[in-house]
Write a protein that holds these residues in place. Sequence first.
Motif, mmCIF file in Angstrom:
data_model
loop_
_atom_site.group_PDB
_atom_site.id
_atom_site.type_symbol
_atom_site.label_atom_id
_atom_site.label_comp_id
_atom_site.label_asym_id
_atom_site.label_seq_id
_atom_site.Cartn_x
_atom_site.Cartn_y
_atom_site.Cartn_z
ATOM 1 N N UNK A 112 -12.690 54.786 -10.391
ATOM 2 C CA UNK A 112 -12.151 53.454 -10.096
ATOM 3 C C UNK A 112 -13.040 52.330 -10.612
ATOM 4 N N UNK A 113 -14.323 52.618 -10.786
ATOM 5 C CA UNK A 113 -15.268 51.597 -11.221
ATOM 6 C C UNK A 113 -15.616 51.702 -12.703
ATOM 7 N N UNK A 114 -15.167 52.745 -13.358
ATOM 8 C CA UNK A 114 -15.516 52.975 -14.760
ATOM 9 C C UNK A 114 -14.865 51.923 -15.658
ATOM 10 N N UNK A 115 -15.632 51.449 -16.605
ATOM 11 C CA UNK A 115 -15.127 50.508 -17.607
ATOM 12 C C UNK A 115 -15.442 51.053 -18.998
ATOM 13 N N UNK A 116 -14.651 50.660 -19.954
ATOM 14 C CA UNK A 116 -14.872 51.083 -21.335
ATOM 15 C C UNK A 116 -15.884 50.150 -21.997
#
Length: 146
Positions: A112-116
């Motif tokens: 849910x917190x992962x960003x590219x």
Amino acid sequence: MLIAVFALLGVVERSGLFEDVGMFLARFAKSERSAEIAIVFSAGILSMVTGVISVATVALGDLVNEIGEKAGINRYRRANLLDCTGCVFCFLSPWTVHCVIPAQQSAQFGKDFAVAPASIPFVNFYSLCMMVILIVAVATGYGRKH
């Protein structure tokens, strides 16, 4: 890593590539504005390729000094153009460590917190604002002193 990059820059310098780049940029840099564009272009490309601001600054310092001096650009403006360009393009390139590491660190907190890494430059407001100021300063000549 920096030691290896600086060693590689020494090899590139000995090969004469910097003189060739300098001659190419000198043909383009006829006026103050075109010299400033040449400085921003060369520093931007090198900082994006290496991902390290100090490498671009050290590698291009003499070249920027020579081009800027011939065009009559104040030495403080030359230094600011070189430094600001390095900061802007290095931090806005999604393949550099400045975007990859924050993306990796955010992923450790869950999906849910992962960003590219490619999304990080769009929220780096400092670099985006500095890019706008850099473009305006070069395009309008704002801050140019003789």
